[in-house]
Scaffold this active site. Structure first.
Site, PDB file in Angstrom:
ATOM      1  N   ASP A   1      45.199 144.029 -96.012  1.00 32.74           N
ATOM      2  CA  ASP A   1      46.047 143.651 -94.876  1.00 32.74           C
ATOM      3  C   ASP A   1      47.319 144.500 -94.871  1.00 32.74           C
ATOM      4  O   ASP A   1      48.144 144.386 -93.961  1.00 32.74           O
ATOM      5  CB  ASP A   1      46.339 142.140 -94.848  1.00 32.74           C
ATOM      6  CG  ASP A   1      47.056 141.639 -96.072  1.00 32.74           C
ATOM      7  OD1 ASP A   1      47.284 142.439 -97.010  1.00 32.74           O
ATOM      8  OD2 ASP A   1      47.406 140.435 -96.113  1.00 32.74           O
TER       9      ASP A   1
ATOM     10  N   ASP B   1      40.460 141.953 -97.009  1.00 34.22           N
ATOM     11  CA  ASP B   1      41.514 140.947 -97.190  1.00 34.22           C
ATOM     12  C   ASP B   1      41.384 139.830 -96.171  1.00 34.22           C
ATOM     13  O   ASP B   1      41.157 140.089 -94.981  1.00 34.22           O
ATOM     14  CB  ASP B   1      42.893 141.603 -96.997  1.00 34.22           C
ATOM     15  CG  ASP B   1      43.574 141.894 -98.317  1.00 34.22           C
ATOM     16  OD1 ASP B   1      43.191 141.299 -99.343  1.00 34.22           O
ATOM     17  OD2 ASP B   1      44.495 142.732 -98.309  1.00 34.22           O
TER      18      ASP B   1
ATOM     19  N   GLU C   1      44.943 135.862-101.636  1.00 38.86           N
ATOM     20  CA  GLU C   1      46.131 135.877-102.494  1.00 38.86           C
ATOM     21  C   GLU C   1      46.453 134.457-102.959  1.00 38.86           C
ATOM     22  O   GLU C   1      46.404 133.513-102.161  1.00 38.86           O
ATOM     23  CB  GLU C   1      47.327 136.446-101.714  1.00 38.86           C
ATOM     24  CG  GLU C   1      47.133 137.893-101.283  1.00 38.86           C
ATOM     25  CD  GLU C   1      48.345 138.455-100.557  1.00 38.86           C
ATOM     26  OE1 GLU C   1      49.386 137.757-100.450  1.00 38.86           O
ATOM     27  OE2 GLU C   1      48.251 139.600-100.087  1.00 38.86           O
TER      28      GLU C   1
ATOM     29  N   GLU D   1      49.198 142.575-109.141  1.00 43.90           N
ATOM     30  CA  GLU D   1      50.158 143.473-108.470  1.00 43.90           C
ATOM     31  C   GLU D   1      51.574 143.247-109.017  1.00 43.90           C
ATOM     32  O   GLU D   1      52.053 142.102-109.062  1.00 43.90           O
ATOM     33  CB  GLU D   1      50.122 143.241-106.952  1.00 43.90           C
ATOM     34  CG  GLU D   1      51.120 144.133-106.203  1.00 43.90           C
ATOM     35  CD  GLU D   1      50.871 144.225-104.699  1.00 43.90           C
ATOM     36  OE1 GLU D   1      49.879 143.670-104.206  1.00 43.90           O
ATOM     37  OE2 GLU D   1      51.705 144.881-104.037  1.00 43.90           O
TER      38      GLU D   1
HETATM   39  O1  KIV Z   1      46.649 144.882 -98.694  1.00 43.90           O
HETATM   40  C1  KIV Z   1      46.518 145.663 -99.656  1.00 43.90           C
HETATM   41  O2  KIV Z   1      46.449 146.891 -99.513  1.00 43.90           O
HETATM   42  C2  KIV Z   1      46.448 145.074-100.990  1.00 43.90           C
HETATM   43  C3  KIV Z   1      46.581 146.014-102.151  1.00 43.90           C
HETATM   44  C4  KIV Z   1      47.967 146.483-102.253  1.00 43.90           C
HETATM   45  C5  KIV Z   1      46.077 145.419-103.397  1.00 43.90           C
HETATM   46  O3  KIV Z   1      46.315 143.896-101.121  1.00 43.90           O
END
Ligand code: KIV
Length: 279
Positions: free
Chosen positions: A44, A83, A115, A182
């Site tokens: 995302d 995501d 997440e 992260e």
């Molecule tokens: O949205 C994204 O690119 C991510 C990465 C930074 C792990 O979640």
């Protein structure tokens, strides 16, 4: 042969590193697959990198499906993880399953990423029970930017580190096949990696994780709004693009482009008749 979640499991067993990069479109996904990446994340982060938002909060299911469709068409033999955007799984486990299903059916993802820790345990379990592979994401989780009050390294205090470890165990128990860490101190990320059976994928979490992920526009220096400390710029594609754009603009302005080799011909006789007809 298609890379799948088993590629991750095998790599962990054999002590081999796995690679993941973000992509948001067909051509980039195709190039990443040709380069041999193990997994592509339709992150995302497309909110920042592709759409110019300040954060990922405004990204919608429609945005994710649209970009995921393009990526899966470009990378047919790579594990595509998509995501789940903000508020597509936090509201209820039911919403989580419905929206994860849409990313698989419409976006043609091979797995989804969420997440959060203990708080999303039921959502993760329900999605996994629906035969959808799930990747977790702990540490700095950008969808919670407003709750964090800024982009900061996570898990530095004893309490915060313990919470991160408990969240990691909970996600493993809920059935995730991999876990993104992260902005977590290197020693803590290595410790978590050594305790888990699942694959950890670091981003700003040091070299002790089972694999790494980066936003492709960061590691190619294409995104210039900001650059986190953990990013290594492997190529300066931004500069190459800019100089290509300048070359095009100059050539059009001075009429050196298009040249003869870029043009299509018409029979002189036909052209003469056209000129005659319009006299
Ligand atoms: O949205 C994204 O690119 C991510 C990465 C930074 C792990 O979640």
């Amino acid at each position: 042969m298609k890379k799948t979640i088993n590629t991750f499991k095998e790599a962990k067993k054999n002590g081999e590193k796995v690679t993941m990069l973000t992509a948001y479109d067909y051509s980039t996904a195709k190039l990443e697959e040709e380069a041999g990446v193990d997994s592509i994340l339709v992150g995302d982060s497309l909110g920042n990198v592709m759409l110019g938002y300040e954060d990922t909060v405004s990204v919608t299911m429609e945005d994710m499906i649209h970009h995921c469709k393009a990526v899966s068409r470009g990378a047919k033999n790579t594990l595509v993880v998509c995501d789940m955007p903000f508020m597509s799984y936090q509201t209820s486990p039911y919403d989580a399953v419905v929206n994860a299903g849409r990313l698989m059916k419409e976006g043609r993802a091979n797995a989804v990423k969420l997440e959060g820790g203990i708080i999303i345990k039921d959502a993760v379990k329900n999605i996994v029970d629906a035969s959808i592979p799930v990747c977790g994401h702990l540490g700095l989780t950008p969808q919670s930017i407003n709750a964090f009050g800024g982009y900061k390294v996570q898990g530095k205090s004893l309490d915060a580190a313990k919470k991160l470890i408990e969240d990691a165990y909970t996600l493993q128990e809920a059935g995730v096949f991999a876990l993104v860490l992260e902005c977590v101190p290197e020693k803590l990320a290595s410790f978590i990696t050594s305790k888990l059976d699942i694959t950890t994928i670091g981003i700003g979490a040091g070299n002790g994780c089972d694999g790494q992920v980066l936003v492709y526009a960061d590691m190619l220096s294409m995104f210039s709004d900001y650059c986190p400390k953990f990013v290594k710029q492997f190529a300066n594609v931004g500069e190459v693009m800019k100089s290509g754009f300048e070359g095009y603009i100059n050539s059009v302005k001075n009429a050196s482009y298009p040249a003869v080799e870029h043009t299509y011909k018409i029979d002189d006789e036909v052209m003469e008749k056209i000129i005659d007809a319009y006299k």
